[in-house]
Design a protein around this motif. Structure first.
Motif, mmCIF file in Angstrom:
data_model
loop_
_atom_site.group_PDB
_atom_site.id
_atom_site.type_symbol
_atom_site.label_atom_id
_atom_site.label_comp_id
_atom_site.label_asym_id
_atom_site.label_seq_id
_atom_site.Cartn_x
_atom_site.Cartn_y
_atom_site.Cartn_z
ATOM 1 N N ALA A 213 0.826 -1.203 0.000
ATOM 2 C CA ALA A 213 0.000 0.000 0.000
ATOM 3 C C ALA A 213 0.861 1.255 0.000
ATOM 4 O O ALA A 213 0.507 2.283 -0.610
ATOM 5 C CB ALA A 213 -0.926 0.000 1.216
ATOM 6 N N TYR A 214 1.995 1.186 0.671
ATOM 7 C CA TYR A 214 2.931 2.325 0.672
ATOM 8 C C TYR A 214 3.446 2.584 -0.740
ATOM 9 O O TYR A 214 3.485 3.729 -1.205
ATOM 10 C CB TYR A 214 4.098 2.042 1.620
ATOM 11 C CG TYR A 214 5.253 2.998 1.458
ATOM 12 C CD1 TYR A 214 5.206 4.272 2.027
ATOM 13 C CD2 TYR A 214 6.383 2.638 0.721
ATOM 14 C CE1 TYR A 214 6.262 5.152 1.878
ATOM 15 C CE2 TYR A 214 7.444 3.516 0.555
ATOM 16 C CZ TYR A 214 7.378 4.768 1.136
ATOM 17 O OH TYR A 214 8.419 5.651 0.973
ATOM 18 N N TRP A 215 3.850 1.524 -1.438
ATOM 19 C CA TRP A 215 4.435 1.681 -2.772
ATOM 20 C C TRP A 215 3.386 2.028 -3.823
ATOM 21 O O TRP A 215 3.664 2.793 -4.757
ATOM 22 C CB TRP A 215 5.176 0.405 -3.166
ATOM 23 C CG TRP A 215 6.416 0.192 -2.367
ATOM 24 C CD1 TRP A 215 6.594 -0.698 -1.341
ATOM 25 C CD2 TRP A 215 7.653 0.897 -2.484
ATOM 26 N NE1 TRP A 215 7.852 -0.596 -0.822
ATOM 27 C CE2 TRP A 215 8.535 0.377 -1.500
ATOM 28 C CE3 TRP A 215 8.113 1.919 -3.322
ATOM 29 C CZ2 TRP A 215 9.847 0.845 -1.351
ATOM 30 C CZ3 TRP A 215 9.411 2.382 -3.172
ATOM 31 C CH2 TRP A 215 10.262 1.855 -2.190
ATOM 32 N N ASN A 222 -11.302 11.800 -2.670
ATOM 33 C CA ASN A 222 -12.728 11.571 -2.449
ATOM 34 C C ASN A 222 -12.993 10.185 -1.868
ATOM 35 O O ASN A 222 -13.831 10.011 -0.982
ATOM 36 C CB ASN A 222 -13.509 11.726 -3.764
ATOM 37 C CG ASN A 222 -13.665 13.174 -4.167
ATOM 38 O OD1 ASN A 222 -13.505 14.071 -3.339
ATOM 39 N ND2 ASN A 222 -13.967 13.409 -5.433
ATOM 40 N N ASP A 223 -12.275 9.191 -2.370
ATOM 41 C CA ASP A 223 -12.475 7.831 -1.885
ATOM 42 C C ASP A 223 -11.987 7.668 -0.447
ATOM 43 O O ASP A 223 -12.598 6.944 0.355
ATOM 44 C CB ASP A 223 -11.756 6.836 -2.795
ATOM 45 C CG ASP A 223 -12.515 6.569 -4.088
ATOM 46 O OD1 ASP A 223 -13.621 7.114 -4.243
ATOM 47 O OD2 ASP A 223 -12.005 5.815 -4.938
ATOM 48 N N ARG A 224 -10.890 8.306 -0.106
ATOM 49 C CA ARG A 224 -10.378 8.181 1.266
ATOM 50 C C ARG A 224 -11.302 8.870 2.270
ATOM 51 O O ARG A 224 -11.466 8.415 3.401
ATOM 52 C CB ARG A 224 -8.979 8.779 1.385
ATOM 53 C CG ARG A 224 -7.900 7.984 0.684
ATOM 54 C CD ARG A 224 -6.521 8.305 1.224
ATOM 55 N NE ARG A 224 -6.281 7.707 2.535
ATOM 56 C CZ ARG A 224 -5.152 7.828 3.215
ATOM 57 N NH1 ARG A 224 -4.149 8.535 2.714
ATOM 58 N NH2 ARG A 224 -5.008 7.257 4.405
ATOM 59 N N MET A 334 -8.599 2.031 15.933
ATOM 60 C CA MET A 334 -9.465 3.164 16.243
ATOM 61 C C MET A 334 -8.762 4.279 17.022
ATOM 62 O O MET A 334 -9.215 5.425 17.004
ATOM 63 C CB MET A 334 -10.680 2.680 17.048
ATOM 64 C CG MET A 334 -11.403 1.489 16.442
ATOM 65 S SD MET A 334 -11.977 1.795 14.761
ATOM 66 C CE MET A 334 -13.383 2.840 15.074
ATOM 67 N N ILE A 335 -7.687 3.966 17.717
ATOM 68 C CA ILE A 335 -6.999 4.964 18.529
ATOM 69 C C ILE A 335 -5.610 5.282 17.981
ATOM 70 O O ILE A 335 -5.329 6.421 17.572
ATOM 71 C CB ILE A 335 -6.878 4.487 20.005
ATOM 72 C CG1 ILE A 335 -8.255 4.072 20.551
ATOM 73 C CG2 ILE A 335 -6.227 5.579 20.850
ATOM 74 C CD1 ILE A 335 -9.277 5.192 20.583
ATOM 75 N N ILE A 336 -4.728 4.275 17.957
ATOM 76 C CA ILE A 336 -3.354 4.511 17.518
ATOM 77 C C ILE A 336 -3.307 4.980 16.070
ATOM 78 O O ILE A 336 -2.534 5.880 15.720
ATOM 79 C CB ILE A 336 -2.507 3.231 17.701
ATOM 80 C CG1 ILE A 336 -2.387 2.885 19.190
ATOM 81 C CG2 ILE A 336 -1.126 3.395 17.069
ATOM 82 C CD1 ILE A 336 -1.604 1.618 19.471
ATOM 83 N N THR A 341 1.214 9.243 12.533
ATOM 84 C CA THR A 341 1.285 9.814 11.188
ATOM 85 C C THR A 341 1.558 8.763 10.127
ATOM 86 O O THR A 341 0.970 8.786 9.040
ATOM 87 C CB THR A 341 2.375 10.905 11.124
ATOM 88 O OG1 THR A 341 2.113 11.878 12.128
ATOM 89 C CG2 THR A 341 2.389 11.579 9.760
ATOM 90 N N LEU A 342 2.454 7.807 10.428
ATOM 91 C CA LEU A 342 2.796 6.776 9.441
ATOM 92 C C LEU A 342 1.579 5.966 9.047
ATOM 93 O O LEU A 342 1.338 5.710 7.859
ATOM 94 C CB LEU A 342 3.876 5.848 10.008
ATOM 95 C CG LEU A 342 4.243 4.632 9.122
ATOM 96 C CD1 LEU A 342 4.866 5.098 7.814
ATOM 97 C CD2 LEU A 342 5.194 3.691 9.868
ATOM 98 N N LEU A 343 0.779 5.564 10.033
ATOM 99 C CA LEU A 343 -0.402 4.763 9.738
ATOM 100 C C LEU A 343 -1.426 5.552 8.925
ATOM 101 O O LEU A 343 -2.130 5.002 8.083
ATOM 102 C CB LEU A 343 -1.033 4.261 11.037
ATOM 103 C CG LEU A 343 -0.234 3.216 11.822
ATOM 104 C CD1 LEU A 343 -0.943 2.875 13.131
ATOM 105 C CD2 LEU A 343 -0.034 1.941 10.996
ATOM 106 N N GLN A 344 -1.507 6.850 9.173
ATOM 107 C CA GLN A 344 -2.454 7.670 8.419
ATOM 108 C C GLN A 344 -1.965 7.930 7.001
ATOM 109 O O GLN A 344 -2.752 8.046 6.071
ATOM 110 C CB GLN A 344 -2.670 9.005 9.147
ATOM 111 C CG GLN A 344 -3.462 8.862 10.434
ATOM 112 C CD GLN A 344 -3.781 10.199 11.069
ATOM 113 O OE1 GLN A 344 -3.037 11.156 10.941
ATOM 114 N NE2 GLN A 344 -4.911 10.266 11.759
#
Length: 483
Positions: A213-215, A222-224, A334-336, A341-344
């Motif tokens: 997903a990163y690459w 709009n989809d996000r 739901m929290i972390i 930032t990396l996960l987002q």
């Protein structure tokens, strides 16, 4: 006097003396149940849990992966996973197609376990059915791993890049995990426990999906921002096939219709039910309403978490694992996720990192705590294996589980990255902006629901407000929407 063909003779000298029809029946039924988890289970779930304009593409990514894996598996990948050793973590490639090979008794040639003095500790695994049953049973496991991985990439990966990715990842990643932990590789002989794929399937697909997903890059803005399921009821149907199919997933891994398989099936359902309830109550407590998507996520994390120890833990431990699988991945998702930032930044469409990587690693670690000695002796090649709560060597087992998980994580991050970079040199990993805007119609020339025409581009002047890109007020909070 006419004679009955050998294949139809039962318990006679003409039939192979190693054939147990009960074991063979259960193994083929288990394989079918696991296959049904993918086709149609995940095909339906993926096609329903995404927004309408990606329904066809998402379902087809799953369907294509299943077919591609079947062919690659029998041509070269099975023996890389369960054949003779090439490297401590890899078997020698070769076909599994000839009748001479397929009708002989099933055997995992590198599974003989030795004591340090060279004497045999556990004999080679030789189930009481033909190799054809083993090849197919392991094939459906390989296939579902790729399909689970696809959940991280829905809604933007170039379908042609996906068609290249499937055989490459199967060859250079899946086979390594399978041989290392199941086929007689170094983790198998060291005693790392993975009863049915918590590491081989779920941790690997979750980490590889997140890496890919990163690459590939994110979905369109709009989809996000808005990605509602197009059919919640069909999504539940797909989820139901996934849950019931897990009886074959975990019940078939003792390679026999024995008491261990019965324990595995019961524990699987106990853990999944507990996890679903815990996740749902956390949604109610913190978001004031139960999310149906959240319940499905909780069900999945429970199924994933119990998988590495399904036939090795007691019923009370399955409940404990369900409580943790319903709460720890919920917390990370739901929290972390909202605070890191990396996960987002990385767009993991269905949160496969949380539901499979986190839950799979959690299950592997908990197996290192709760694996019961008597049950371990029924199944594991390393004698006197036990979880940490049973003292003895249990503390060492706990550490082994962590090391085994770290190997799978490291290998998948590196190899998945290399595969994505190489494919990116040949073809774009991500769809064009035009395709991202239109969806299925642009990518496949087909639509899931022809509500306003036969494959034509949406036109608001003709079709009203029934558009994925129309402005809507968000009325519910579900696990998928906030990923």
């Amino acid at each position: 006097m006419a004679t009955v063909p050998v294949a139809y003779q039962g318990n006679t000298s003409a039939a192979p003396n190693w054939l147990n029809k009960g074991d063979n029946s259960w193994q083929m039924v288990s394989a079918t149940l696991v296959g049904l988890q993918s086709v149609p289970g995940l095909v339906i779930l993926y096609g329903s849990i995404v927004k309408k304009k990606w329904a066809v593409n998402s379902a087809f990514m799953a369907l294509y992966a299943f077919a591609a894996v079947v062919i690659c598996w029998v041509v070269w990948a099975y023996k890389m996973s369960f054949g003779h050793k090439l490297l401590p973590f890899w078997g020698k490639a070769g076909p599994a197609l000839g009748q001479k090979f397929l009708i002989e008794q099933a055997a995992l040639p590198e599974s003989t376990q030795y004591h340090k003095n060279g004497t045999v500790e556990t004999s080679m695994a030789m189930p009481f059915y033909p190799m054809a049953s083993m090849v197919w049973f392991q094939c459906v496991f390989a296939a579902i791993t790729l399909i689970l991985l696809a959940g991280s990439l829905l809604g933007r990966m170039n379908i042609k890049a996906w068609m290249m990715f499937v055989p490459l990842w199967l060859t250079f990643s899946y086979t390594v995990g399978a041989f290392s932990l199941w086929g007689g590789g170094f983790l198998f002989h060291w005693g790392v426990i993975d009863y049915s794929g918590g590491y081989v399937i779920h941790l690997s697909s979750g980490i590889a999906g997140f890496t890919a997903a990163y690459w590939v890059g994110p979905r369109s803005t709009n989809d996000r921002e808005r990605f509602p399921p197009n059919n919640v009821l069909l999504m539940l149907a797909g989820a139901g096939l996934l849950w019931m199919g897990w009886a074959g997933f975990n019940g078939g891994d003792p390679y026999s219709a024995n008491i261990d398989s019965s324990m595995a099936v019961l524990n699987t359902n106990i853990c999944a039910a507990t996890s679903l309830l815990v996740w749902t109550w956390l949604d109610v407590i913190f978001f004031k309403k139960p999310s149906v998507i959240g319940a499905v996520q909780g069900m999945i994390t429970g199924l994933v978490c119990i998988t590495p120890g399904a036939g090795l833990v007691q019923g009370w431990a399955a409940i404990v694992m369900g409580i943790l699988s319903g709460s720890v991945p919920w917390f990370t998702m739901m929290i972390i996720h909202k605070r890191w930032t990396l996960l987002q930044k990385i767009d993991d469409t269905l949160g496969v990192f949380h539901t499979h990587a986190v839950a799979g690693f959690l299950g592997g670690i908990l197996t290192g705590l709760f694996a019961e000695p008597t049950l371990c002796n029924l199944f594991l090649p390393v004698t006197n294996s036990r979880g940490g709560v049973y003292a003895g060597s249990g503390g060492v087992q706990f550490l082994k589980q962590i090391v085994g998980g770290c190997f799978i994580i490291g290998w998948n991050v590196i190899v998945t990255s290399i595969i994505c970079v190489v494919i990116g040199l040949v073809i774009p990993l991500r769809m064009s902006d035009e395709q991202l805007k239109i969806g299925d119609d642009a990518v496949h020339g087909e639509e899931a629901y022809a509500l306003w025409g036969d494959g034509e581009k949406y036109d608001s002047t003709k079709h009203g407000f029934y558009s994925d890109d129309a402005t809507h007020h968000k009325t519910s909070i579900g696990a998928t929407q906030v990923v």
